[in-house]
Design a protein around this motif. Structure first.
Motif, PDB file in Angstrom:
ATOM      1  N   ILE A   1       0.851  -1.191   0.000  1.00 38.67           N
ATOM      2  CA  ILE A   1       0.000   0.000   0.000  1.00 38.67           C
ATOM      3  C   ILE A   1       0.885   1.239   0.000  1.00 38.67           C
ATOM      4  N   GLU A   2       0.574   2.176  -0.874  1.00 42.13           N
ATOM      5  CA  GLU A   2       1.286   3.451  -0.903  1.00 42.13           C
ATOM      6  C   GLU A   2       0.277   4.589  -0.830  1.00 42.13           C
TER       7      GLU A   2
ATOM      8  N   GLY B   1      -7.554   9.826  -5.380  1.00 35.19           N
ATOM      9  CA  GLY B   1      -6.756   8.708  -5.864  1.00 35.19           C
ATOM     10  C   GLY B   1      -5.342   8.676  -5.304  1.00 35.19           C
TER      11      GLY B   1
ATOM     12  N   ALA C   1      -9.038   2.440  -0.917  1.00 35.94           N
ATOM     13  CA  ALA C   1      -8.321   3.097  -2.021  1.00 35.94           C
ATOM     14  C   ALA C   1      -9.308   3.680  -3.027  1.00 35.94           C
ATOM     15  N   ARG C   2     -10.363   2.942  -3.327  1.00 34.42           N
ATOM     16  CA  ARG C   2     -11.376   3.439  -4.270  1.00 34.42           C
ATOM     17  C   ARG C   2     -12.158   4.617  -3.685  1.00 34.42           C
TER      18      ARG C   2
ATOM     19  N   ASP D   1       0.218   8.619  -1.591  1.00 32.76           N
ATOM     20  CA  ASP D   1       0.931   9.757  -2.157  1.00 32.76           C
ATOM     21  C   ASP D   1       0.561  10.991  -1.340  1.00 32.76           C
TER      22      ASP D   1
ATOM     23  N   ILE E   1      -4.186   6.737  -2.969  1.00 29.39           N
ATOM     24  CA  ILE E   1      -3.800   5.424  -2.442  1.00 29.39           C
ATOM     25  C   ILE E   1      -3.658   4.425  -3.581  1.00 29.39           C
ATOM     26  N   THR E   2      -2.526   3.719  -3.569  1.00 35.64           N
ATOM     27  CA  THR E   2      -2.280   2.659  -4.543  1.00 35.64           C
ATOM     28  C   THR E   2      -2.122   1.350  -3.782  1.00 35.64           C
TER      29      THR E   2
ATOM     30  N   LYS F   1      -1.196  -2.673  -4.391  1.00 34.07           N
ATOM     31  CA  LYS F   1      -0.689  -3.683  -5.311  1.00 34.07           C
ATOM     32  C   LYS F   1      -0.653  -5.017  -4.583  1.00 34.07           C
TER      33      LYS F   1
END
Length: 66
Positions: free
Chosen positions: A3-4, A57, A51-52, A6, A59-60, A62
């Motif tokens: 999880i990132e 936007g 995240a959604r 920004d 939060i990413t 993966k």
């Protein structure tokens, strides 16, 4: 899972912390951050939804191995 957040994009809306409070919180300035020790999401099924829910936007998420 990775999880990132920004922090240059985050506006501190708090939707992530409301959606997945076991993974996300807000710092003293109101910006989103991961709860220490939960950087991998801890298997929380709401991480993707958090995240959604972010209106900008920031939060990413993966999945491991991608």
């Amino acid at each position: 899972m990775h999880i990132e957040i920004d922090r240059d994009v985050c506006i501190g809306a708090g939707q992530c912390a409301l959606t997945a409070p076991g993974v996300f919180t807000q710092d003293d300035d109101g910006f989103s951050m991961l709860i220490p020790g939960r950087e991998d999401g801890g298997g929380d099924p709401m991480v993707g939804e958090a995240a959604r829910a972010c209106p900008v936007g920031a939060i990413t998420v993966k999945e491991s191995g991608t």
